[in-house]
Structure formats: structure tokens, C-alpha cells
Design an enzyme around this catalytic site. Structure first.
Site: not given
Ligand code: FES
Ligand code: FES
Length: 945
Positions: A876-877
Site C-alpha cells: 500500500s504505502e
């Protein structure tokens, strides 16, 4: 006297009769009262489209349509009238198959809106689809929009008879290996049909006898509380009780230490559930009203009087560290922690004689999360004697601890259940609203529910911390970096929540992937009167890349080297170390990222060149980055797997699903780990996010869930399969297990206690490695700047990334598009300065569909992570790390304006253009960050801890 009206309406092809208040009730409220809760209320002010329905053939936003403006016998279509799980409409099926659904809160509104579009125009172009959603204000915060347009185009084909439903349906039986498949998430059908119950839907469906809550928030950023007068509110109709700080039963402090072990710093801020002595920001909870209806509670909340002594407010870090600034938190200085980094020769000795040096001062803003669903919480005493909290927590165990401490209830008396959640992106690690509702339950001894209006939610919830940075970078004649330094101040707002976790990333993620032989840096944590700051995707990374990826471009320009070539020349090679003096893990991946992006970069450059010849201001930008995975040595996760009597399996976990796909992640891991048994997706049930029934899988943050829960699932599956395995290597059935007295349920555990990670960076030198693996990416984009208005439009965007072996492709692509859309918003428009006018998603600059390019590409390189489950890490990040800087660098390339303080709003770009016309450049002055950089580092060297 209250007067009502009865109205006949044709809703989803059936005549219905409703009784309503024509002046007060909106159509959205009336539909939801009928049980049609697929029509969601997000903003409630007409700016998100979650409440879209069709009235007499027109798509409208039902939250702003008062019933007095709904004619008798109006023909209304809601999501429930479009299709059902047994008979899905092509739009619903396409949304499921093509990744149109993440948190799903926007989904019914989008599908209804698309239904309206296709009724008018059965063959829209992609641009027409985008324009339709723009003009109908359908906003999605999760998907980055491209999958939504894909969904409409696929459904339209079916509706025109050019494709079949089978063509747009993913067949789970076709899956040979679930790992890397496009299997849709289990919750998608309910979300597509408007049948998933989010918090406010649950509220409507609770039994009678529930107290409705309204919060009184502070409207000033800094004040001493002289008194809170609740008498008038107490006397209002339907009010059960008005609560203030004295009614909080525990410590009335939600904060955990700002300073984590081994960090240099002081103290613990006080983050009250209900403000007692002081107000530290707009949005502090001052009082809590409980009443028989929401309307009564809200009316009474208006009557609570705040008698305050207004104090000077420091909305930014430089103000809060001025020598005469008053201390904001009792016992904690405004500048409350710091972390140095020293590597190689002192850069001060290098800069003076370096062939090329650049410097600048950069600011990244407080970014609001802007989920479409505001915060909702229910709490009640369960029949099991546990105080049950239903909420959006993405860190169930930590939230239980915070509620326990602040409200004075033992942790084993609390049960927390995560409701279906309409987006978070990090804010839901904070427990302030959970503690409020628990306080009400403790005082009233009755079930309580709270739905925050969007404006209050926006002011009460945490935001991304801002940064103020002074940086320098130098290279030799060949464009090789020889020295770097930066002094970064984390403007962390009112309270210290998670500051320690964000803080260290500022001095470990900067210059990721490059070889920086000599560097010194300092990160400082500072309290201000801005919103309290909390987790947000990429915590700390977008902030520091705002400095380092700008300096990279600036130095490339100064040295006369193409920015791609400059980055490539400075990549870390085997033997080089990161800024914390540790070897990098995957040297071969960095060049791959830049090589993969190169054809797009070249193509965009050629297009920009051609556009410039026509007088357009096109520009191309680059950035390189990545992010860490897990929370380091203290990280651990548990799940359980159980063999069921019918031969199926149940996977128990608290992989909190904020829309990213915790459900499909858990399913994928379970099926993959049980592969030797030939288990199919339909044979695995999920029991998730209930602290009573699930082991603690840890928080959904730090891109850790797939990595940690995956490894724990492998452990659980191995234990279960070992127990099931017979001497002849076949497997026991459930009946055979029971007959032999063999347990059928096993806990899987994974931790990082003994894998050689230190507990954090060395507090005196900044040396050390915090994480077991990383994610990598490189980004390029093409932008156009309108030099008349200063507005920037991103025309094309491509990211190349390595997030390990992909578990579920639909989810990972979804995280990519979604994260990149936040990054574009961060670059160009999103902001929160703790001002009352910042009361909705539009006021905070959320990107609409036409602000995000449709030419949006994600290129994957899947290198196996040695300790990751099936070679995976997280994802995600990675997509909200340095990605915004490709846009900022492209603006400079397009029109010559470097924006040093984000976001690059039209006024800033325009001011830069005006300055260029005058032969000037807007260069920010060096930020004052509390003490002199050199002196502070000398002090740290002289005073090791
Ligand atoms: S537009 Fe109606 S809820 Fe947002
Ligand atoms: S899926 Fe659109 S807001 Fe979450």
C-alpha cells in the site's frame, strides 16, 4: 406543533407511502428510514455523490433534496432496484470484477449514477464517463477512478449485447493458483448491491432504547477552559445527560508515549477524551450530549456554552518554536524529540568546495484523509458482560488499550468489532471517538451510538503531520552525489499520538535507493495547535521525499544532467549503504525501477516537446522512492485456522479491512497455505475483526498485514496440516480428528523479535536497520500547466514498482491507483490547516475524477522477498511515498516554477510565473526550527544517551 406529510412514491417499481417532514427531511433520510440503506450519506452537503439516486429519470444527490421538493408519485430508483446478489446487474458485476470496489461506500452512488448515464448514452466514451461522474460529483477516495471507468465500459458492452455476463464475471473455479489471481474480494457482492451495513446503517437497525450522541467541539485552536455551562443543554427536550471531562471514568488520556524506546525526547502529551483544562486545536471534544434522538442531541449540543480564555495559537512549527512561545503541553516542551543521522565525513567540510551545490527550504502540508464515510461508533453492554464497541478501528488491540486506559475499563472487559468501513487510510488508528461513546455507555448504562456529521468528523480526526525542512545536496563534476544534509521539523499538531513512529521515517526513508556517502540530518518533533496528527498511508515518507526528491531534480539541473540519468548514476550499488549506514536489501531492484519507467519518461518528454512547439506548457517529472514494511522488531501477528465438521476451513483474524482488501488477503493466504489439501476459495470461511473471537493479527498499517498475517497463516496451516496428516501422508477428516482426540483449531504465530533487527535507530548516530524488507518504485508523469490560471493537470502517470510477489492482483492494483490518486491530490490540492471552513472533502481539495489521469499505468516487477509469505511483502504505502514529487518536478519542467511549499495550488504556480516574468524566482527563506542545526547536532554528539 410538528406537521408531517404523507407522500406516494414509486420506488424501485413499487408504490410506497412515506410519512415525512417536508421541510426537514431529505430524500436520502426518507429512503434510509424505509430500510433502503444502500443510499449512503457521506458529506450530507452534496459534494460526494454517495447518496445518488434517480428521480424521474435524473440522477440527483438525495442528501440535498428536501422532501418538499420531491413530487407526489415521483419515480425513484435506488441501488436496491438495480440488481440483487441473485440477479446482478451488469454494472454491479463489472464493479466486482474490475476493481471498482474497495471500501465500497461510494459504490452504490456510482452504480446508480452510471445506470443513469447508460440510460441516456448506451455507448459512452471513457471521457464521457469521466465527465458524467465529474458533473454528478461522484467521488471515490479509494480506487483512483480508473477501475471505475473500466467497470462502466465493460458493463455497457454487456448492456449493448456485445458481451455476456459470463465475459465480465471472474470464475473462481478457473483459478489454478489463487496467488496472483484477480479473484474479487468476498465482500464485493454485498457492497455492489448496497447491502453492506456500515456504521450509520447499523445505527438505523438497532433496537429501541439507544441513546444518540452529539459532540460539542472547540471552535478555537487554543484556549484555557474557564467553565463549560451545560445547564441549558441539560434542560433540552429528550436529553439524558450532558457529559464533560469529570464524567470520564479513567485517566481521560488517550495518548501513548510520543517517544518510543531509544528516542531522544521528553514526556507524554495529554490527549483528553473530553477537554478538561485546555483546548489545543479546533476539534477537541468539550462536551458530549446523550438524548433520545439524534436531532435532540444535536439541538442540545448547540446550547452548551464554552467559557474560554483565548490563548495565542501556533498553527505552524516555526511559530511554536519561537523563543518566547508558550508551552502547549503540560510537562512537555513544544520541541519534544529529535533524532540525528551521521554518516561519513561531515558534509559541512564538503559543501564549500563542491562543484555543484543546491539548497532549499520545503514544506509538506497537513493532509486530510477524507474517507467518504464519516466516523460512526456504537457501544453497548453485551449479553456476555463485555462492553462491546463497534467502530472503524484499524488497530483493534491498540484501540482497546487506549479505551481501557482513558475510560477505566480492564481490557478483558472490552470487545471490539470492526464495522464494514467506508475508508480510513490511517485515521482510524485513533481511538478518540470510541472513548467518547464508551464514556456515554458508562454514564448512562444504555446502548449508545454516534454518527459524526462530516464537518465535525473532519475537525475531530487526525491528519498527516506537516514538515518544514532545510536541505542541501552536493555532487562532483561527474554528477555523483558527495554530500547531503537536512534539518526536518515534524509539525505534529496538538498531541503526540504515533509521533515516534512517523518521526524516525524522516531520517531513514529520505534518499531511499541512492548512494549518499556523506550525510548529516536531524529530525525534530514539535507540538502545534493544528489538528492532532496520526497515521496516514506512507507515514513520514511523502513528507521527507518532498525535500529529497526536489533536491535530486534541482541538483541534476544545476549539474546539467538529465534527471533520469542523474538518478541512475546515483543509485546504490552493492557495497553502498543507506543513510543509516546499513546495506540495502535489493540492489538489483533500483536500476530495474528506473529502467522500467524509462520508455514512458522518453515518450512523455517527446510529447512535452511537441506540445511546447504548439505553445502549450507541458512538463515531465520523475521521482524515485519506496517504503518500509512492518513496524520492526516488535511486530507480531496471530491468526487461527480451524477444520470444520463439513470439511471446510475457518480463518480467524483481525486483519482490519478499511477497504484495502483484508478479506481477500486473508482468503488468499488461507487457500494458498492449505494448497496441499487442494482447498478452493469457496471452502474457506472468514471470521474477522472481532476481538472476542479472533486472535490479534495486529494493526492494518505500515504495509504489514499481508506480510505478517501471511506468515502467521502459513504457520497455522502447517500446524493444522501436520495434525491432519496420517502416517501414509493422506489427511484425516474432521470426524477422524475428533475420534482420535486431535484438536481441529490451531493458532499461527509470526514475530520479528529474533530476526536481528534493533529496536530502532541508534539515538546518537542514526545508524541501524528497522525493517525486514522494503518496497520500491519509480514514477514519471506528464503535466500541463495553464499559465493563465496556474492550474496544473496531470495528463499521464506511470509508476514502476516492486512490491514482491503479488498475492491478489485486483487489490494490489487497487492500492496502486488509489495511493497514486492521493499523491496527486497531495501534490496539487489537498490541505488542512485546522480552519472551520475546511468542513468537507471539497473544501479540503479532494481530487475529482477529471483531476486524475485516465492514462494511468502500473508496471510490476515481482522479486521474491526471502522471508515474505510466498515471496510477498506489502504494497500500500509504496504508492503514497515519493509519488507526488513526480508531479511537483513536472511543474518545474513545464513552466519553470519550483513549488517549495505543497500543495502546488494555482495561486502558488501563478505567483511563481509572475515572479519569473519579473526575472525573479520565489525562494522561501530558511525555516527556523527551534535551534541552530549545527549547534543542535554538536550538542547531540556531546551528549549521547
Ligand atoms: S452528496 Fe449526498 S452524501 Fe455526499
Ligand atoms: S471504494 Fe470508493 S470511496 Fe471507497
Amino acid at each position: 406543533m410538528k406537521q408531517l406529510t404523507r407522500l406516494a412514491l414509486v420506488i424501485n417499481d413499487v408504490q410506497r407511502f412515506v410519512i415525512c417532514d417536508p421541510e426537514k427531511d431529505s430524500l436520502a433520510v426518507v429512503l434510509r428510514r424505509l430500510g433502503l440503506t444502500g443510499t449512503k450519506i457521506g458529506c450530507n452537503t452534496g459534494v460526494c455523490g454517495a447518496c445518488s439516486v434517480i428521480v424521474n429519470g435524473q440522477v440527483i444527490r438525495s442528501c440535498t433534496r428536501k422532501m418538499k421538493n420531491v413530487a407526489e408519485n415521483s419515480v425513484i430508483r435506488t441501488i436496491e432496484g438495480i440488481g440483487t446478489p441473485q440477479n446482478l446487474h451488469p454494472l454491479q458485476q463489472a464493479w466486482i470484477t474490475y476493481g471498482g470496489i474497495q471500501c465500497g461506500f461510494c459504490t452504490p452512488g456510482f452504480i446508480v449514477s452510471a445506470y443513469g448515464l447508460l440510460s441516456e448514452n448506451p455507448s459512452p466514451t471513457r471521457e464521457e464517463v469521466r465527465e458524467w461522474f465529474r458533473s454528478h460529483r461522484n467521488i471515490c477516495r479509494c480506487t483512483g477512478y480508473k477501475p471505475i471507468v473500466d467497470s462502466v465500459m465493460a458493463a455497457a458492452k454487456v448492456m449493448r449485447g456485445e458481451a455476456t455476463m459470463a465475459d465480465i464475471t471472474f470464475d473462481p473455479d478457473s483459478v489454478k493458483d489463487i496467488y496472483g489471481s484477480y479473484l474479487p474480494r468476498p465482500s464485493a457482492v454485498a457492497k455492489a448491491c448496497g447491502l453492506a451495513d456500515y456504521g450509520d446503517d447499523i445505527k438505523l437497525k438497532m433496537p429501541e432504547g439507544v441513546a444518540h450522541l452529539a459532540v460539542v467541539i472547540s471552535k478555537v485552536p487554543h484556549a484555557r477552559i474557564i467553565s463549560i455551562d451545560t445547564s441549558e443543554a441539560e434542560a433540552c427536550e429528550g436529553v439524558y445527560k450532558v457529559m464533560t471531562a469529570k464524567d470520564v471514568k479513567g485517566t481521560n488520556n488517550l495518548d501513548s508515549p510520543a517517544v518510543v524506546p531509544r528516542q531522544r525526547g521528553t514526556g507524554l502529551t495529554l490527549f483528553p477524551v473530553l477537554a478538561d483544562e485546555k483546548i489545543n486545536r479546533i476539534g477537541d471534544a468539550v462536551a458530549l450530549v446523550a438524548a433520545d434522538t439524534e436531532e435532540h442531541a444535536r439541538a442540545a449540543a448547540e446550547k452548551v456554552k464554552q467559557n474560554l480564555e483565548i490563548l495565542p495559537a501556533y498553527k505552524t512549527l516555526p511559530e511554536a518554536v519561537m523563543p518566547n512561545a508558550i508551552q502547549l503541553n503540560k510537562g512537555v516542551p513544544n520541541f519534544y524529540m529529535e533524532q540525528p543521522v551521521f554518516k561519513g565525513q561531515d558534509p559541512s567540510e564538503i559543501f564549500d568546495d563542491a562543484p555543484h551545490v543546491v539548497e532549499g527550504s520545503f514544506h509538506s502540508q497537513h493532509e486530510p484523509h477524507l474517507p467518504i464515510e464519516p466516523d460512526t461508533v456504537q457501544a453497548y453492554w453485551g449479553t456476555d458482560g463485555l462492553l462491546t464497541i463497534q467502530c472503524k478501528s484499524q488497530s483493534i488491540t491498540e484501540s482497546i488499550a487506549a479505551v481501557s486506559q482513558s475510560c477505566g475499563i480492564p481490557t478483558d472487559k472490552i470487545r471490539m468489532i470492526m464495522n464494514t468501513t467506508g475508508g480510513s487510510f490511517g485515521y482510524a488508528v485513533s481511538s478518540n471517538t470510541y472513548a467518547l461513546v464508551v464514556t456515554a455507555v458508562q454514564n448512562l448504562d444504555m446502548p449508545c451510538t454516534l454518527t459524526l456529521p462530516y464537518a465535525e468528523f473532519n475537525h475531530m480526526s487526525g491528519k498527516r503531520s506537516a514538515t518544514f525542512t532545510n536541505g542541501r545536496l552536493a555532487c562532483d563534476e561527474n554528477g555523483k552525489i558527495i554530500a547531503a544534509e537536512y534539518d526536518v521539523g515534524l509539525d505534529h499538531g496538538a498531541y503526540g499520538e504515533v509521533a515516534g513512529k512517523i518521526f524516525n521515517n524522516l531520517v531513514s526513508i529520505g534518499f531511499h535507493g541512492y548512494n549518499i556517502p556523506n550525510i548529516k540530518a536531524l529530525a525534530r518533533g514539535v507540538a502545534t495547535n493544528n489538528a492532532f496528527n496520526t497515521a496516514y498511508r506512507g507515514f513520514g515518507a511523502p513528507q521527507i521525499y518532498t525535500t529529497t526528491e526536489a533536491l535530486m531534480d534541482m541538483l541534476a539541473e544545476k549539474a546539467g544532467i538529465d534527471p533520469w540519468e542523474f538518478r541512475y548514476r546515483n543509485l546504490a550499488r552493492p557495497g553502498d549503504t543507506n543513510i543509516n549506514s546499513m546495506p540495502y536489501y535489493d540492489y538489483e531492484v533500483y536500476p530495474k525501477m528506473l529502467e522500467m519507467i524509462k520508455p514512458y519518461y522518453d515518450k512523455y518528454k517527446a510529447e512535452a516537446e511537441a506540445g511546447r512547439a504548439e505553445g502549450r506548457h507541458l512538463g515531465v517529472g520523475l521521482s524515485m522512492g519506496g517504503f518500509l514494511v512492518t513496524i520492526g522488531m516488535f511486530d507480531q501477528a496471530e491468526v487461527a485456522l480451524e477444520l470444520m465438521p463439513d470439511g471446510t476451513f475457518t480463518h480467524y483474524n483481525t486483519w482490519e479491512d478499511v477497504g484495502q482488501g483484508g478479506d481477500i488477503g486473508a482468503l488468499t493466504h488461507a487457500v494458498k497455505a492449505l494448497e496441499p489439501l487442494g482447498v478452493k476459495p469457496g471452502q474457506v470461511h472468514l471470521v474477522m475483526n472481532d476481538s472476542k473471537t479472533c486472535p490479534d493479527t495486529g494493526l492494518a498499517a505500515a504495509s504489514r498485514s499481508h506480510y505478517m498475517a501471511g506468515n502467521a497463516t502459513i504457520d497455522a496451516a502447517n500446524k493444522l496440516m501436520d495434525a491432519m496428516r496420517k502416517p501414509d501422508s493422506t489427511y484425516r477428516t474432521y470426524a477422524e480428528m475428533v475420534a482420535e482426540g486431535i484438536p481441529t483449531k490451531y493458532i499461527g504465530h509470526y514475530d520479528q523479535f529474533n530476526i536481528g533487527l534493533p529496536p530502532g535507530l541508534n539515538p546518537n548516530t542514526g545508524e541501524g536497520e528497522k525493517n525486514p524488507t522494503y518496497m520500491y518504485n519509480a514514477n514519471t508523469c506528464l503535466v500541463e500547466v495553464d499559465v493563465e490560471t496556474g492550474k496544473t493537470k496531470v495528463l499521464r502517470y506511470t509508476t514502476a514498482c516492486d512490491v514482491g510477489v503479488i498475492g491478489n492482483r485486483l487489490s494490489v492494483e487497487g492500492q496502486a491507483y488509489g495511493g497514486l490518486s492521493h499523491s496527486i491530490g497531495f501534490a496539487l490540492s489537498e490541505n488542512y490547516n485546522n480552519e472551520l471552513r475546511e468542513n468537507n472533502i471539497a473544501a479540503c481539495g479532494i481530487p475529482q475524477i477529471t483531476d486524475i489521469p485516465d492514462d494511468f499505468n502500473v508496471l510490476f516487477h515481482e522479486s521474491k522477498r526471502p522471508n515474505g509469505p510466498h515471496g510477498s511483502c506489502g504494497c500500500s504505502e509504496c504508492f503514497q511515498s515519493s509519488n507526488h514529487m513526480a508531479v511537483i518536478n513536472a511543474i518545474k519542467n513545464a513552466c519553470g516554477v519550483r513549488v517549495f511549499a505543497l500543495p502546488a495550488t494555482p495561486d502558488k504556480v501563478k505567483a511563481g510565473l509572475e515572479a519569473l516574468k519579473r526575472g525573479e524566482e520565489i525562494i522561501p527563506e530558511k525555516y527556523y526550527l527551534g535551534t541552530d542545526f549545527e549547534e543542535e547536532l554538536d550538542f547531540i554528539k556531546a551528549n549521547p544517551i
